[in-house]
Design an enzyme around this catalytic site. Structure first.
Site, PDB file in Angstrom:
ATOM      1  N   ARG A   1       6.183  61.246  -9.467  1.00  0.00           N
ATOM      2  CA  ARG A   1       6.168  61.431 -10.905  1.00  0.00           C
ATOM      3  C   ARG A   1       5.055  60.514 -11.398  1.00  0.00           C
ATOM      4  O   ARG A   1       3.926  60.681 -10.965  1.00  0.00           O
ATOM      5  CB  ARG A   1       7.546  61.166 -11.530  1.00  0.00           C
ATOM      6  CG  ARG A   1       7.692  61.844 -12.899  1.00  0.00           C
ATOM      7  CD  ARG A   1       9.051  61.598 -13.546  1.00  0.00           C
ATOM      8  NE  ARG A   1       9.193  60.219 -14.023  1.00  0.00           N
ATOM      9  CZ  ARG A   1      10.279  59.759 -14.641  1.00  0.00           C
ATOM     10  NH1 ARG A   1      11.324  60.552 -14.851  1.00  0.00           N
ATOM     11  NH2 ARG A   1      10.354  58.506 -15.064  1.00  0.00           N
TER      12      ARG A   1
ATOM     13  N   LYS B   1      17.294  55.912 -23.941  1.00  0.00           N
ATOM     14  CA  LYS B   1      16.751  57.245 -24.226  1.00  0.00           C
ATOM     15  C   LYS B   1      17.807  58.338 -24.301  1.00  0.00           C
ATOM     16  O   LYS B   1      17.666  59.253 -25.094  1.00  0.00           O
ATOM     17  CB  LYS B   1      15.649  57.608 -23.237  1.00  0.00           C
ATOM     18  CG  LYS B   1      16.116  57.883 -21.839  1.00  0.00           C
ATOM     19  CD  LYS B   1      14.913  58.138 -20.932  1.00  0.00           C
ATOM     20  CE  LYS B   1      15.400  58.450 -19.540  1.00  0.00           C
ATOM     21  NZ  LYS B   1      14.434  58.067 -18.507  1.00  0.00           N
TER      22      LYS B   1
HETATM   23  C1  LIG Z   1      14.917  57.207 -17.747  1.00  0.00           C
HETATM   24  C2  LIG Z   1      14.212  56.110 -17.102  1.00  0.00           C
HETATM   25  C3  LIG Z   1      14.928  54.999 -16.632  1.00  0.00           C
HETATM   26  C4  LIG Z   1      16.429  54.912 -16.704  1.00  0.00           C
HETATM   27  O1  LIG Z   1      16.986  55.787 -15.757  1.00  0.00           O
HETATM   28  P1  LIG Z   1      18.581  55.860 -15.527  1.00  0.00           P
HETATM   29  O2  LIG Z   1      18.712  56.744 -14.345  1.00  0.00           O
HETATM   30  O3  LIG Z   1      19.157  56.426 -16.760  1.00  0.00           O
HETATM   31  O4  LIG Z   1      19.033  54.478 -15.263  1.00  0.00           O
HETATM   32  C5  LIG Z   1      14.210  53.961 -16.068  1.00  0.00           C
HETATM   33  N1  LIG Z   1      12.878  54.009 -15.959  1.00  0.00           N
HETATM   34  C6  LIG Z   1      12.149  55.057 -16.389  1.00  0.00           C
HETATM   35  C7  LIG Z   1      10.670  55.028 -16.242  1.00  0.00           C
HETATM   36  C8  LIG Z   1      12.792  56.140 -16.970  1.00  0.00           C
HETATM   37  O5  LIG Z   1      12.074  57.186 -17.401  1.00  0.00           O
END
Ligand SMILES: *Cc1c(COP(=O)(O)O)cnc(C)c1O
Length: 370
Positions: free
Chosen positions: A132, A37
């Site tokens: 969240r 992302k």
């Molecule tokens: C963004 C996200 C991740 C990845 O998080 P990082 O801190 O970049 O490793 C994993 N799971 C969910 C649900 C996320 O939104």
């Protein structure tokens, strides 16, 4: 000519980071979902992650999954944010799995999957304290039961996400709770779970430590791969590159200026009131980048350059040793917040090497292996 501002992305370093994490977690029975992302689903980076051994790709936006799909990235694709109900048809079409917390949405995925003649896999996210996304633990079994009754839907597993909204650390207690919930679901419904996804980059300290990992067999990693740091204290991960991605901006003004503004002082462009101490004249420069493109708090300049402030299009610097020439390029390290915004800005170019063509790592850039 390479235009500025730009992100310089070293695919060899990203490969190294991803490969190292995949290997280390494999020893603990944990697979990696590579999270794209922060790169807006860049197909080049996605392919590097796949070559490094990630089991699947995950993104929070269906648009990014679609663009990887269109670029013929061959992987299992996971939508890691609960789908917008209005996007259910697109989700079923391009994502193999989606993370879900609302039965209403899963029902719609079922309707669309049936229309498309497909089976869509869902992973149910459980709330374990970060507040969240997630189903409350007491409601999980009921949601599993309802999910299992829906046509064209298969339950892939359960998962949780911590350390994002509230900074709740993954630890032996909440991870044991996830294992316990996985066992409970299996015992009460007779449905075995393929994936138990424990979290994100914030889980690495727990996962690579000595504690047993229980039923957890997957993590979703973005930041740790791209920036080489764990995300609870932002410490460098031993043996990983922390400079795989850097930002370059160009000097457009360079003068000796006073440090104390003059005139009547009211709010700045961003609604704050600055108080400045008079430190006499300094070497002040402006580089052509601003809040529209980066989070100034998330940038770190090279030695001898201090970041002072930023407005929409101007980043003000002070240099201690020498006057920066007009047209010169200044390099910055980025944190996740600055990286996210720079990746999203259409004004910031994205320049990457081709895998295997990189120069050897710059001295001092590789964190010592433990
Ligand atoms: C963004 C996200 C991740 C990845 O998080 P990082 O801190 O970049 O490793 C994993 N799971 C969910 C649900 C996320 O939104």
């Amino acid at each position: 000519m390479n235009r500025a501002p730009r992100l310089e992305i070293d695919l060899d370093k990203i490969f190294h980071n991803a490969h190292a994490l995949v290997q280390r977690l494999d020893c603990h029975g944990i697979s990696v979902t590579g999270v794209t992302k922060a790169t807006l689903g860049s197909p080049d980076i996605a392919n590097v992650l796949l070559r490094a051994g990630v089991k699947s790709l995950g993104d929070s936006r269906i648009e990014s999954i679609e663009s990887m799909h269109d670029a013929n990235v061959v992987s299992k694709m996971t939508l890691i944010r609960t789908p917008m109900i209005t996007q259910a048809a697109r989700v079923v079409k391009c994502a193999d799995i989606s993370f879900n917390t609302e039965i209403e949405v899963i029902r719609q995925l079922s309707v669309e999957a049936r229309k498309a003649g497909r089976t869509h896999r869902v992973l149910l996210m459980v709330e374990l304290g970060d507040l969240r996304e997630g189903i409350m633990p007491d409601d999980l079994v009921q949601v599993v039961r309802e999910t299992l009754r829906l046509p064209n839907i298969a339950l892939d597993g359960i998962g949780t996400n911590l350390a994002c909204r509230s900074g709740v650390s993954p630890d032996v207690n909440n991870m044991a709770k996830l294992t316990e919930l996985a066992k409970l679901v299996e015992a009460t419904t007779g449905q075995s779970l393929n994936m138990v996804s424990g979290g994100n980059s914030a889980n690495l300290t727990w996962a690579l430590g000595d504690a047993p990992t229980g039923r957890i067999n997957n993590l979703r990693l973005g930041e740790a791969i791209l920036l080489g740091r764990e995300t609870l204290q932002r410490e460098p991960i031993p043996g990983l590159h922390t400079d795989a991605i850097t930002l370059v901006a160009e000097v457009i003004e360079s003068k000796i200026k006073p440090t104390k503004p003059w005139g009547h002082i009211a709010q700045t462009a961003f609604g704050v009131r600055r108080t400045a101490k008079d430190r006499g004249g300094v070497l002040q420069s402006i580089v052509a980048i601003g809040r529209q493109d980066i989070d100034p708090e998330g940038l770190e300049a090279t030695r001898g350059i201090r970041i002072c402030s930023a407005s929409s299009d101007h980043l003000v610097l002070e240099s201690t040793d020498q006057k920066l020439p007009i047209g010169a390029e200044v390099t910055f390290q980025l944190n996740y917040s600055a990286l996210l915004r720079a990746m999203t800005s259409p004004f910031v170019g994205k320049l990457h090497n081709h895998l295997g063509q990189a120069k050897s790592p710059r001295r001092g850039s590789l964190q010592a292996a433990s």
